[in-house]
Design a protein around this motif. Structure first.
Motif, PDB file in Angstrom:
ATOM      1  N   SER A 269      33.771  48.273  46.413  1.00  0.00           N
ATOM      2  CA  SER A 269      33.437  49.673  46.685  1.00  0.00           C
ATOM      3  C   SER A 269      34.531  50.589  46.164  1.00  0.00           C
ATOM      4  N   THR A 270      35.772  50.124  46.231  1.00  0.00           N
ATOM      5  CA  THR A 270      36.895  50.937  45.753  1.00  0.00           C
ATOM      6  C   THR A 270      36.825  51.126  44.242  1.00  0.00           C
ATOM      7  N   LEU A 273      34.412  53.788  43.292  1.00  0.00           N
ATOM      8  CA  LEU A 273      34.664  55.132  43.804  1.00  0.00           C
ATOM      9  C   LEU A 273      34.651  56.215  42.726  1.00  0.00           C
ATOM     10  N   LEU A 294      33.584  59.956  50.661  1.00  0.00           N
ATOM     11  CA  LEU A 294      33.481  58.805  49.759  1.00  0.00           C
ATOM     12  C   LEU A 294      34.735  57.915  49.770  1.00  0.00           C
ATOM     13  N   PRO A 295      35.953  58.469  49.682  1.00  0.00           N
ATOM     14  CA  PRO A 295      37.120  57.571  49.744  1.00  0.00           C
ATOM     15  C   PRO A 295      37.239  56.829  51.069  1.00  0.00           C
ATOM     16  N   ALA A 298      34.529  54.165  51.244  1.00  0.00           N
ATOM     17  CA  ALA A 298      34.776  52.993  50.396  1.00  0.00           C
ATOM     18  C   ALA A 298      35.533  51.899  51.132  1.00  0.00           C
ATOM     19  N   ASP A 391      27.625  54.969  51.001  1.00  0.00           N
ATOM     20  CA  ASP A 391      28.661  56.005  51.089  1.00  0.00           C
ATOM     21  C   ASP A 391      28.144  57.333  50.540  1.00  0.00           C
TER      22      ASP A 391
END
Length: 420
Positions: A269-270, A273, A294-295, A298, A391
């Motif tokens: 997920s990171t 991003l 979002l961050p 993640a 997300d």
């Protein structure tokens, strides 16, 4: 595909492919050698014990470091409150959906292997059992993998306490951060032995119990991927429709394909991003909302992990021939799945800790850990795709809660969206 892209893909998937190959080799050896494969058991036990050895310091240092170093979040209080609510609700919805699925289609049905049946399996059915599940009577009892939930709660409180001390706590917080890095490095070192340990463990497992276990894995993967795809298309369509008053659902799907495929391909997920942030901008999500939700999402919002958490619990119930039934069992499973998918996913090694939490909280024997960890590894790509897409969908819903009805018409600008 360029040579550089091929090298990048090989680098990203090299170790997972090695692990899959080692597990396959172990299964082949076990099927061929039968009970003689038990000769490999000590090699598998070494890996199992090494992972158990590191889990307590891993939990304490990583969670404490993350909480102690957290910023004060003075701005966007409404954004943060809306985000936490949406993360918890969507995670619980995903978990409830999977509970219904595994009741109808038990993932380990027909698996004829014999393992030691755990005692006191339903640990969250009474008030006293809830107390025992989340607290311990003495500090030294925290230093055990059998008390994972009390350890997590203690660590969060300790991290908050350090943060409240301000500058005075900085040296301790920095020291714990260094210990966290060292513990993660130790996990990395142990994982160099994982191909040998997993090959030996699965050779022993298949040799002792036969190929039935492999059939259970296959059935579980089918169940998970069918539900995950259904959730991906149906739930995210509904969420985006509710968030935009029906006006932005098509725009959501036009822009989310690239982030979803990136998440599926990278398994992170990171790593997804940057692509997700660009897609969110094209959807008209306000900048301050998308750059907060979002961050954080993640690392602390994993609907796919909530789905897989229920699957793992039901899978272990089936392997140990225990009925996955009753409101107490369902409630505890949903709680553990949401905790794993919304809280533990925010720390390095969160998947490992979540699987350890499942094993320890329900009282399964140590042999259950590599079984459930392998299942988690097999379903991870699809889970990551749902996590990352969720997300962006959550950011849409936060926008609706913060900006009010009609926000999409005010913020979405077709000239910024090449798909329009």
């Amino acid at each position: 595909m360029s040579e550089k892209q091929e090298n990048s893909l090989w680098k990203a998937y090299r170790f997972p492919l090695i692990l899959i190959s080692s597990i396959a080799l172990g299964c082949i050896l076990g099927a061929h050698m039968g009970k003689d494969a038990l000769i490999f058991k000590p090699l598998g036990d070494i890996f199992l014990n090494a992972m158990f050895m590191v889990v307590v310091p891993l939990v304490f240092t990583t969670i404490c470091s993350a909480v102690a170093s957290m910023s004060s979040m003075k701005r966007l209080g409404k954004v943060m409150g809306s985000m936490v609510l949406i993360f918890a609700v969507t995670g619980a919805i995903a978990a409830v959906l999977m509970v219904g699925t595994v009741v109808l289609f038990p993932p380990a049905e027909g698996t004829a292997i014999t393992l030691t049946q755990p005692e006191n399996l339903e640990k969250l059915n009474t008030a006293d059992q809830v107390v025992q599940a989340i607290t311990v009577g003495d500090f030294h009892e925290l230093l055990s993998r059998r008390h994972m939930l009390p350890l997590i709660l203690f660590t969060i409180l300790f991290g908050i306490s350090l943060q409240m001390l301000g500058e005075r706590s900085r040296p301790i917080a920095q020291g714990i951060s260094i210990l966290a890095d060292a513990t993660l490095k130790m996990v990395q070192i142990i994982m160099y032995y994982a191909p040998v340990g997993l090959a030996a463990y699965f050779a022993t497992l298949v040799g002792d119990f036969g190929p039935n276990l492999l059939g259970a894995y296959f059935r579980s993967m089918v169940v998970y991927h069918v539900v995950t795809l259904a959730y991906f298309f149906v739930a995210f369509t509904v969420y985006s429709w509710l968030a935009t008053g029906g006006r932005g659902t098509g725009i959501f799907w036009k822009n989310i394909v690239t982030p979803a495929l990136t998440a599926l391909g990278t398994g992170s997920s990171t790593a997804t991003l940057p692509v997700n942030l660009a897609a969110a901008a094209r959807m008209g999500i306000p900048q301050d909302i998308r750059e907060v939700v979002l961050p954080i999402g993640a690392t602390a919002h994993m609907e796919g992990s909530c789905l897989s958490g229920i699957l793992k619990i039901a899978f272990l119930f089936g392997i140990f021939h225990m009925p996955f039934a009753g409101l107490g069992t369902f409630a505890s499973a949903i709680l553990v799945a949401v905790l794993s998918g919304v809280v533990l996913s925010g720390i390095p090694g969160g998947g490992l800790v979540g699987e350890m939490l499942i094993v320890s909280l329900y009282g399964f024997p140590p042999e259950a850990f590599p079984i459930v960890a392998t299942l988690g590894f097999l379903v991870d790509p699809a889970a990551t795709m749902v996590n990352a897409t969720g997300d962006t969908c959550s950011a849409l819903m936060v926008s609706r809660m913060v900006e009010g009805k009609g926000w999409f018409q005010r913020f979405y600008k077709p000239q910024d969206d090449p798909t329009a």
